[in-house]
Write an enzyme that holds these catalytic residues in place. Structure first.
Site, PDB file in Angstrom:
ATOM      1  N   LYS A   1       0.859  -1.182   0.000  1.00 33.32           N
ATOM      2  CA  LYS A   1       0.000   0.000   0.000  1.00 33.32           C
ATOM      3  C   LYS A   1       0.892   1.227   0.000  1.00 33.32           C
ATOM      4  O   LYS A   1       1.861   1.282   0.770  1.00 33.32           O
ATOM      5  CB  LYS A   1      -0.856   0.024   1.268  1.00 33.32           C
ATOM      6  CG  LYS A   1      -2.071  -0.847   1.164  1.00 33.32           C
ATOM      7  CD  LYS A   1      -2.968  -0.659   2.355  1.00 33.32           C
ATOM      8  CE  LYS A   1      -4.172  -1.560   2.210  1.00 33.32           C
ATOM      9  NZ  LYS A   1      -4.857  -1.797   3.467  1.00 33.32           N
TER      10      LYS A   1
ATOM     11  N   ASP B   1       2.205  25.449 -21.451  1.00 36.88           N
ATOM     12  CA  ASP B   1       1.040  26.324 -21.274  1.00 36.88           C
ATOM     13  C   ASP B   1       1.466  27.710 -20.781  1.00 36.88           C
ATOM     14  O   ASP B   1       0.901  28.722 -21.192  1.00 36.88           O
ATOM     15  CB  ASP B   1       0.057  25.714 -20.267  1.00 36.88           C
ATOM     16  CG  ASP B   1      -0.733  24.569 -20.880  1.00 36.88           C
ATOM     17  OD1 ASP B   1      -0.965  24.592 -22.100  1.00 36.88           O
ATOM     18  OD2 ASP B   1      -1.105  23.649 -20.134  1.00 36.88           O
TER      19      ASP B   1
ATOM     20  N   GLY C   1      12.149  22.978 -25.143  1.00 34.76           N
ATOM     21  CA  GLY C   1      12.539  22.497 -23.820  1.00 34.76           C
ATOM     22  C   GLY C   1      13.793  23.199 -23.333  1.00 34.76           C
ATOM     23  O   GLY C   1      13.872  24.435 -23.374  1.00 34.76           O
TER      24      GLY C   1
END
Ligand SMILES: Nc1ncnc2c1ncn2[C@@H]1O[C@H](COP(=O)(O)OP(=O)(O)OP(=O)(O)O)[C@@H](O)[C@H]1O
Ligand SMILES: [Mg+2]
Length: 326
Positions: free
Chosen positions: A33, A262, A232
């Site tokens: 988990k 963006d 980039g």
């Protein structure tokens, strides 16, 4: 959107928005988990990110977007909490969620992105009508982000052509078929990255000469008035009719690269929409993108970082110093 009410402002369109959930865990591994930190929820999707950064630059940009189900409602309340204006077209499907997990041991982000609901033909028409009714009519419409499943790229071409006829300048950040459709319609601006443009043209773009030739080719063929090619960590190129400029990336070690594209588009379209010189717009774009690299997760550029970085950005005008935007 009558011609005599042509605006100078910006609006954004996000066809496939997402409620972004972010958390962190010591290590991402199978079987066990993974006990994560309390999640943070943010409104996400290309156009939403662009509107957020425009706001941090001191502007405003209403977000038009389809939303549905509880995730759609949560997204809408996140927008309101941030003071971003939302123009919502209700849809039957459930807005998607995106899940970003920071693995602290590797300082690496895992980004899980779901496809999003399919829009019916009626819902797509409702979005188009909402665009027509935008008041005041924006001078620039930024369309950024993925297309929802089943959204025909031809519809995007039609939308682009319709906006052009009405004098609304379309700034498009899309990949694959979306980018192709936008270029076919011949919009105002496209902002691909190197891979997106290479894929679209069907050839590699290995160096500066190839980047310039590809961007100039699109402008000369009337596919776009402006091609902003983001590279980039190699910077960015802006090409228009009789204009070309290059801006190297700032030396930054990214905390997270989510939203760099963006933010770049936000800075660029906001400045050009205000009549700034293209080289100044490119510098703001790079400052906004670089500031976003310093914000964890989908946090996006902080105002103070944009201000601090803007004077550090260098722009090399390769052709047409003093050109004005159209
Ligand atoms: N590693 C980096 N170092 C410095 N600057 C960077 C780096 N990555 C991106 N940038 C800056 O951000 C701008 C936009 O980045 P990029 O070209 O990666 O956009 P993108 O591929 O569209 O990103 P996105 O994943 O957000 O869609 C670049 O032009 C550059 O100025
Ligand atoms: Mg991008």
């Amino acid at each position: 959107m009558a011609q005599d009410r042509l605006g100078t402002g910006i609006a954004t369109l996000t066809l496939n928005p997402a409620l972004d959930l972010q958390t962190a865990v010591d290590v991402v591994e199978p079987e066990n988990k993974l006990r994560c930190d309390a999640p943070r929820q943010d409104a996400g999707g290309g156009g939403v990110n662009v509107a957020r950064v425009i706001r941090r630059l001191g502007g405003r940009a209403p977000c038009l977007l389809p939303l549905g189900g509880p995730a759609g409602q949560a997204l809408q309340s996140r927008l309101a909490a941030e003071g971003l204006e939302a123009l919502v077209v209700p849809i039957a499907g459930e807005t998607r969620q995106s899940f970003t997990v920071l693995d602290r041991s590797r300082q690496a982000e895992f980004r899980f992105v779901l496809p999003g609901p399919r829009l019916s033909a009626r819902e797509v028409s409702a979005l188009e009508q909402a665009l027509e009714r935008l008041d005041p009519c924006p001078g620039v419409l930024v369309l950024s982000g993925s297309l929802p499943p089943g959204f025909p790229p031809a519809r995007l071409s039609r939308l682009a052509a319709r906006l052009r006829r009405r004098g609304v300048r379309l700034a498009l950040d899309a990949s694959g078929e979306g980018l192709k459709a936008g270029l076919e319609a011949g919009g105002w601006m496209v902002k691909p990255n190197r891979k997106e443009l290479g894929d679209c043209l069907g050839r590699e773009l290995p160096d500066r000469d190839a980047h310039l030739a590809a961007a100039r080719g699109l402008v000369a063929a009337g596919r776009a008035q402006w091609v902003a090619l983001s590279l980039g960590q190699d910077g960015a190129l802006l090409v228009g009719n009789g204009f070309a400029a290059y801006s190297p990336a700032l030396p930054i070690t990214p905390v997270s690269t989510v939203g760099a594209g963006d933010s770049f588009l936000a800075g660029l379209s906001w400045e050009l929409s205000r009549g700034a010189a293209p080289e100044a717009a490119l510098a703001t774009a790079v400052a906004a993108a670089s500031a976003t690299l310093l914000s964890p997760g989908s946090g996006m550029a902080r105002r103070a970082d944009i201000r601090r970085l803007r004077p550090q950005v260098k722009v090399e005008v390769l052709e047409g110093a003093g050109a004005r935007p159209r």
